[in-house]
Structures are given as structure tokens and as C-alpha cells.
Design a protein around this motif. Structure first.
Motif, PDB file in Angstrom:
ATOM      1  N   VAL A  63       0.835  -1.201   0.000  1.00 17.44           N
ATOM      2  CA  VAL A  63       0.000   0.000   0.000  1.00 17.44           C
ATOM      3  C   VAL A  63       0.866   1.246   0.000  1.00 17.44           C
ATOM      4  O   VAL A  63       1.948   1.275   0.586  1.00 17.44           O
ATOM      5  CB  VAL A  63      -0.933   0.012   1.225  1.00 17.44           C
ATOM      6  CG1 VAL A  63      -1.907  -1.142   1.150  1.00 17.44           C
ATOM      7  CG2 VAL A  63      -0.149  -0.048   2.520  1.00 17.44           C
ATOM      8  N   ARG A  64       0.356   2.291  -0.681  1.00 19.97           N
ATOM      9  CA  ARG A  64       1.090   3.554  -0.712  1.00 19.97           C
ATOM     10  C   ARG A  64       0.596   4.519   0.354  1.00 19.97           C
ATOM     11  O   ARG A  64       1.376   5.196   0.993  1.00 19.97           O
ATOM     12  CB  ARG A  64       0.953   4.190  -2.101  1.00 19.97           C
ATOM     13  CG  ARG A  64       1.720   3.455  -3.187  1.00 19.97           C
ATOM     14  CD  ARG A  64       1.485   4.075  -4.542  1.00 19.97           C
ATOM     15  NE  ARG A  64       0.080   3.963  -4.944  1.00 19.97           N
ATOM     16  CZ  ARG A  64      -0.405   4.516  -6.058  1.00 19.97           C
ATOM     17  NH1 ARG A  64       0.375   5.236  -6.835  1.00 19.97           N
ATOM     18  NH2 ARG A  64      -1.673   4.366  -6.363  1.00 19.97           N
ATOM     19  N   ARG A  85       3.350   7.248   5.123  1.00 20.34           N
ATOM     20  CA  ARG A  85       2.293   6.673   4.298  1.00 20.34           C
ATOM     21  C   ARG A  85       0.916   6.817   4.923  1.00 20.34           C
ATOM     22  O   ARG A  85      -0.058   6.316   4.378  1.00 20.34           O
ATOM     23  CB  ARG A  85       2.585   5.183   4.052  1.00 20.34           C
ATOM     24  CG  ARG A  85       3.874   4.972   3.282  1.00 20.34           C
ATOM     25  CD  ARG A  85       4.335   3.525   3.372  1.00 20.34           C
ATOM     26  NE  ARG A  85       5.681   3.427   2.824  1.00 20.34           N
ATOM     27  CZ  ARG A  85       5.960   2.959   1.606  1.00 20.34           C
ATOM     28  NH1 ARG A  85       5.003   2.516   0.844  1.00 20.34           N
ATOM     29  NH2 ARG A  85       7.198   2.922   1.178  1.00 20.34           N
ATOM     30  N   VAL A  86       0.826   7.479   6.072  1.00 15.16           N
ATOM     31  CA  VAL A  86      -0.431   7.549   6.812  1.00 15.16           C
ATOM     32  C   VAL A  86      -1.149   8.865   6.526  1.00 15.16           C
ATOM     33  O   VAL A  86      -0.534   9.928   6.486  1.00 15.16           O
ATOM     34  CB  VAL A  86      -0.188   7.430   8.331  1.00 15.16           C
ATOM     35  CG1 VAL A  86      -1.521   7.422   9.079  1.00 15.16           C
ATOM     36  CG2 VAL A  86       0.600   6.176   8.644  1.00 15.16           C
ATOM     37  N   GLY A 126      -7.539   9.558  -1.408  1.00 16.01           N
ATOM     38  CA  GLY A 126      -6.441   9.001  -2.195  1.00 16.01           C
ATOM     39  C   GLY A 126      -5.750   7.838  -1.520  1.00 16.01           C
ATOM     40  O   GLY A 126      -4.702   7.384  -1.967  1.00 16.01           O
ATOM     41  N   ALA A 127      -6.340   7.323  -0.431  1.00 19.53           N
ATOM     42  CA  ALA A 127      -5.734   6.205   0.284  1.00 19.53           C
ATOM     43  C   ALA A 127      -6.038   4.888  -0.422  1.00 19.53           C
ATOM     44  O   ALA A 127      -7.028   4.757  -1.148  1.00 19.53           O
ATOM     45  CB  ALA A 127      -6.256   6.156   1.714  1.00 19.53           C
ATOM     46  N   ASP A 128      -5.165   3.909  -0.220  1.00 19.03           N
ATOM     47  CA  ASP A 128      -5.384   2.557  -0.741  1.00 19.03           C
ATOM     48  C   ASP A 128      -6.134   1.692   0.261  1.00 19.03           C
ATOM     49  O   ASP A 128      -6.859   0.777  -0.113  1.00 19.03           O
ATOM     50  CB  ASP A 128      -4.035   1.873  -1.044  1.00 19.03           C
ATOM     51  CG  ASP A 128      -3.251   2.610  -2.106  1.00 19.03           C
ATOM     52  OD1 ASP A 128      -3.863   3.111  -3.056  1.00 19.03           O
ATOM     53  OD2 ASP A 128      -2.012   2.688  -1.981  1.00 19.03           O
ATOM     54  N   VAL A 129      -5.918   1.965   1.566  1.00 14.76           N
ATOM     55  CA  VAL A 129      -6.452   1.111   2.624  1.00 14.76           C
ATOM     56  C   VAL A 129      -7.007   1.974   3.743  1.00 14.76           C
ATOM     57  O   VAL A 129      -6.436   3.008   4.083  1.00 14.76           O
ATOM     58  CB  VAL A 129      -5.359   0.177   3.199  1.00 14.76           C
ATOM     59  CG1 VAL A 129      -5.900  -0.637   4.377  1.00 14.76           C
ATOM     60  CG2 VAL A 129      -4.827  -0.755   2.141  1.00 14.76           C
ATOM     61  N   TYR A 152     -16.395   2.292   0.398  1.00 15.19           N
ATOM     62  CA  TYR A 152     -14.932   2.260   0.317  1.00 15.19           C
ATOM     63  C   TYR A 152     -14.489   1.582  -0.978  1.00 15.19           C
ATOM     64  O   TYR A 152     -13.582   2.048  -1.666  1.00 15.19           O
ATOM     65  CB  TYR A 152     -14.355   1.508   1.515  1.00 15.19           C
ATOM     66  CG  TYR A 152     -14.278   2.313   2.785  1.00 15.19           C
ATOM     67  CD1 TYR A 152     -13.461   3.435   2.877  1.00 15.19           C
ATOM     68  CD2 TYR A 152     -15.010   1.954   3.911  1.00 15.19           C
ATOM     69  CE1 TYR A 152     -13.382   4.172   4.039  1.00 15.19           C
ATOM     70  CE2 TYR A 152     -14.932   2.680   5.086  1.00 15.19           C
ATOM     71  CZ  TYR A 152     -14.126   3.792   5.144  1.00 15.19           C
ATOM     72  OH  TYR A 152     -14.052   4.527   6.300  1.00 15.19           O
ATOM     73  N   ARG A 153     -15.121   0.453  -1.281  1.00 15.20           N
ATOM     74  CA  ARG A 153     -14.738  -0.305  -2.470  1.00 15.20           C
ATOM     75  C   ARG A 153     -14.923   0.539  -3.726  1.00 15.20           C
ATOM     76  O   ARG A 153     -14.079   0.548  -4.621  1.00 15.20           O
ATOM     77  CB  ARG A 153     -15.550  -1.604  -2.562  1.00 15.20           C
ATOM     78  CG  ARG A 153     -15.095  -2.533  -3.682  1.00 15.20           C
ATOM     79  CD  ARG A 153     -15.873  -3.839  -3.662  1.00 15.20           C
ATOM     80  NE  ARG A 153     -15.594  -4.619  -2.461  1.00 15.20           N
ATOM     81  CZ  ARG A 153     -16.462  -4.863  -1.498  1.00 15.20           C
ATOM     82  NH1 ARG A 153     -17.707  -4.381  -1.590  1.00 15.20           N
ATOM     83  NH2 ARG A 153     -16.119  -5.581  -0.442  1.00 15.20           N
ATOM     84  N   ALA A 154     -16.035   1.268  -3.802  1.00 15.02           N
ATOM     85  CA  ALA A 154     -16.294   2.118  -4.963  1.00 15.02           C
ATOM     86  C   ALA A 154     -15.251   3.222  -5.095  1.00 15.02           C
ATOM     87  O   ALA A 154     -14.955   3.684  -6.205  1.00 15.02           O
ATOM     88  CB  ALA A 154     -17.693   2.718  -4.859  1.00 15.02           C
ATOM     89  N   ALA A 155     -14.690   3.640  -3.963  1.00 17.52           N
ATOM     90  CA  ALA A 155     -13.664   4.688  -3.979  1.00 17.52           C
ATOM     91  C   ALA A 155     -12.264   4.124  -4.155  1.00 17.52           C
ATOM     92  O   ALA A 155     -11.276   4.866  -4.120  1.00 17.52           O
ATOM     93  CB  ALA A 155     -13.739   5.493  -2.680  1.00 17.52           C
ATOM     94  N   GLY A 156     -12.158   2.791  -4.311  1.00 16.89           N
ATOM     95  CA  GLY A 156     -10.846   2.173  -4.488  1.00 16.89           C
ATOM     96  C   GLY A 156     -10.066   1.999  -3.210  1.00 16.89           C
ATOM     97  O   GLY A 156      -8.840   1.863  -3.237  1.00 16.89           O
ATOM     98  N   ILE A 157     -10.774   1.994  -2.075  1.00 20.07           N
ATOM     99  CA  ILE A 157     -10.119   1.851  -0.776  1.00 20.07           C
ATOM    100  C   ILE A 157     -10.489   0.497  -0.171  1.00 20.07           C
ATOM    101  O   ILE A 157     -11.671   0.172  -0.055  1.00 20.07           O
ATOM    102  CB  ILE A 157     -10.536   2.978   0.186  1.00 20.07           C
ATOM    103  CG1 ILE A 157     -10.171   4.339  -0.409  1.00 20.07           C
ATOM    104  CG2 ILE A 157      -9.878   2.800   1.553  1.00 20.07           C
ATOM    105  CD1 ILE A 157     -10.659   5.513   0.417  1.00 20.07           C
ATOM    106  N   LYS A 158      -9.500  -0.274   0.211  1.00 14.25           N
ATOM    107  CA  LYS A 158      -9.748  -1.561   0.857  1.00 14.25           C
ATOM    108  C   LYS A 158      -9.815  -1.365   2.371  1.00 14.25           C
ATOM    109  O   LYS A 158      -9.115  -0.519   2.923  1.00 14.25           O
ATOM    110  CB  LYS A 158      -8.651  -2.555   0.490  1.00 14.25           C
ATOM    111  CG  LYS A 158      -8.615  -2.849  -1.006  1.00 14.25           C
ATOM    112  CD  LYS A 158      -7.497  -3.799  -1.378  1.00 14.25           C
ATOM    113  CE  LYS A 158      -7.526  -4.079  -2.889  1.00 14.25           C
ATOM    114  NZ  LYS A 158      -6.445  -5.003  -3.304  1.00 14.25           N
ATOM    115  N   VAL A 159     -10.654  -2.151   3.036  1.00 16.88           N
ATOM    116  CA  VAL A 159     -10.845  -2.030   4.482  1.00 16.88           C
ATOM    117  C   VAL A 159     -10.223  -3.233   5.178  1.00 16.88           C
ATOM    118  O   VAL A 159     -10.477  -4.378   4.810  1.00 16.88           O
ATOM    119  CB  VAL A 159     -12.342  -1.958   4.845  1.00 16.88           C
ATOM    120  CG1 VAL A 159     -12.518  -1.859   6.358  1.00 16.88           C
ATOM    121  CG2 VAL A 159     -12.992  -0.765   4.158  1.00 16.88           C
ATOM    122  N   VAL A 160      -9.393  -2.967   6.176  1.00 13.33           N
ATOM    123  CA  VAL A 160      -8.814  -4.023   7.006  1.00 13.33           C
ATOM    124  C   VAL A 160      -9.197  -3.727   8.453  1.00 13.33           C
ATOM    125  O   VAL A 160      -8.906  -2.650   8.968  1.00 13.33           O
ATOM    126  CB  VAL A 160      -7.281  -4.092   6.867  1.00 13.33           C
ATOM    127  CG1 VAL A 160      -6.712  -5.107   7.840  1.00 13.33           C
ATOM    128  CG2 VAL A 160      -6.892  -4.452   5.442  1.00 13.33           C
TER     129      VAL A 160
END
Length: 314
Positions: A63-64, A85-86, A126-129, A152-160
């Protein structure tokens, strides 16, 4: 720390971040791209993660940028070396929220805002996760205050999701069950926090404080959203705990009834301190609150009882 699950094929929340960042901290195999991400099969990707909600997510590369919304998640990321990266949603956190050595790093984390962050800004970060550190409290997507997984998924962000608490055993569960019973929430142990009413949330938060078994309690407006009966029960319960309690209350009659000493703040300055009888005077009520009132004796308890003039202010 938030997570303690280790196995050959399962990672729970924080460990996926560790794996991703470990791969991202320096070139491996065939090197790294301009963003510092390793390339080639030696990088060890794709990585499949099952988080603490049982959701599997595939990462094709480190992740970036990572969004985290609380001090717990931020501390975890900083300890893993991810400070550059945060993206914080409301950082840096208050003084003392993080261990000393991490305060400067926390202050350098870019933030989306200093107050509640609108969904649109969080999703457009602009986050990945998104690192959800309060998963067990139902903080993701069950009400209108935070986005859900689909958003989140629609915005391209994965949730952990991480565990809010790890390593619980039978003793821990017994403590929690007892605390829930004390605040009138017996049987609510499996309900999501976001599914509770406002009053139930207030009581659940107080149960969390009781479960810590601390010597000092500092509840802030614990009777907010509660009906009269539950206000009385909760304040009586607080007093019956027999612990030093510093409570913020706007209900002056309630404060006079349950508190041994009152401290009145006006425009950030302490203007009175003492017993309820010493503090709650008509002159103070006029000066601080701008109201006309008489202070009489409560017919049931003998405590000071304030009779406000609701027809006119000062």
C-alpha cells in the motif's frame, strides 16, 4: 497492540500492514518502482488477507497510503515505520494520546481535518487502505456517520479491520458481562455498538469504563440521551461505585444530589469550588448562567434544589 493472531496462512489486521510495509520498506528482488513499491515476483505479492471480520482481501502490491481514524491505529502504523504513508482523519491526536517517542511522528502525519470528516473527503483521500481499529465496536458502515465497505470499495479503498481488544479469556468476558449488567445492558454483549440507541451507547461506554476497574472515573455528560429513570439509575450507580469520580454535568440539580464537591467553570476560569450548598447560590447562577433562580431545600433529600424563573432571563 491491536492484534495477536499468527499463523501460516492467516493475518489479522495489523499483520497484513506489517507484511505490506515490510515489503515496501526497501528494494527486494527486482527493485522498486518510483513510489517505493517493490516489483517482480520476489516482492511476495499478491497477498491474501483475512481480517478480524473474516473478510478476505487481496493486495497485488504494498500500500502507498493508509487512512486511520484513531490513535490506536496510528500508533500501530508508526511503530511499523509507516509514518510517511499515513493519512489521519483528525490527527495529530491530543497530548499524551501516544507514547513519547511517537509524538513528533504523529504531528507530521497529514490530516484531512481537525473536526468530524465528511464522508466525501474521507472517500476522496487518495488512500489505498482504511485501517479500522475499532472493528469490534461496529465502527464501519452500520450508520450514517462513516462509509460502509461498498462505499470504500467504490472509492478504491480496501478495508482491514483490527481487533479493538485481543487475548480475551473467560475472566475478561465475565468482567464485561458484569459491567453490562451494572448499566442495565445485560444480554447486549453480542450487539453492535452502532445498532444501539443514543442512550444505550452512553451506558455501553460507561460499562467499558467500569470494566477497566480503574481507581478514577472521568465521565463526560454520562446522562446525555437518557430518560429520567435511566439518568437517576446511572448517577446512582456512579456514586455507588465508591471510586473517585470527576464528572461533567449540565444538570445542576443532579450535580447537587450526587456530587460531594462542585467546581464551576465560566469562560475557561474556575469561579467557584466547594460543597453544593456553598457553590449553588442565586448570585452564582445569575453571574455564570444569566438566570434568575432561588435555591431551596429538596423535600426528599435535603439537597439544594434550584427553582429557575423560566419566564425571564437576567
Amino acid at each position: 497492540m491491536d492484534c495477536v493472531e499468527w499463523s501460516s496462512d492467516r493475518t489479522c489486521g495489523g499483520l497484513v500492514v506489517l507484511g505490506l510495509l515490510a515489503a515496501a520498506c526497501g528494494p527486494t528482488g527486482s527493485g522498486a518502482d518510483p513510489d517505493g513499491r517493490p516489483t517482480g515476483s520476489a516482492a511476495g505479492f499478491p497477498v491474501v488477507v483475512e481480517d478480524c471480520a473474516g473478510v478476505r482481501t487481496t493486495f497485488d502490491a504494498p500500500v502507498r497510503r493508509i487512512v486511520t481514524s484513531n490513535a490506536s491505529g496510528l500508533e500501530l502504523l508508526l511503530r511499523l515505520g509507516a509514518s510517511d504513508r499515513v493519512i489521519g482523519t483528525g490527527f495529530p491526536p491530543g497530548r499524551g494520546a501516544l507514547p513519547k517517542g511517537l509524538a513528533a511522528q504523529a504531528a507530521a502525519v497529514p490530516v484531512l481535518g481537525r473536526t468530524v470528516i465528511p464522508k466525501e473527503r474521507l472517500l476522496g483521500s487518495g488512500a489505498d487502505v482504511y485501517l479500522e481499529a475499532f472493528a469490534s465496536m461496529g465502527g464501519t458502515g452500520d450508520d450514517n456517520t462513516v462509509p460502509g465497505r461498498e462505499e470504500y470499495r467504490a472509492a478504491g479503498i480496501k478495508v482491514v479491520q483490527l481487533r479493538a481488544f485481543a487475548g480475551e479469556d473467560g475472566t475478561d468476558r465475565a468482567v464485561v458481562t458484569r459491567a453490562l449488567g451494572q448499566v442495565g445492558l445485560a444480554g447486549y454483549g453480542n450487539r453492535r455498538f452502532s445498532a444501539l440507541s443514543g442512550g444505550e451507547r452512553q451506558r455501553a461506554l460507561l460499562a467499558g469504563a467500569f470494566a477497566q476497574d480503574t481507581d478514577v472515573l472521568v465521565p463526560d455528560e454520562p446522562t446525555n440521551h437518557l430518560d429520567v429513570r435511566h439518568q437517576v439509575e446511572l448517577l446512582s450507580l456512579l456514586r455507588a461505585q465508591g471510586r473517585t469520580t470527576l464528572v461533567s454535568l449540565h444538570d445542576l440539580d443532579a450535580a447537587a444530589s450526587v456530587c460531594d464537591r462542585l467546581h464551576v467553570l465560566h469562560e475557561g476560569v474556575l469561579v467557584a469550588s466547594g460543597t453544593p450548598l456553598e457553590v449553588l447560590t442565586p448570585a452564582l447562577l445569575a453571574e455564570v448562567f444569566g438566570v434568575r433562580a432561588a435555591v431551596v431545600e429538596h423535600p426528599l433529600t435535603g439537597d439544594p434544589l434550584i427553582a429557575f424563573d423560566h419566564r425571564s432571563a437576567m
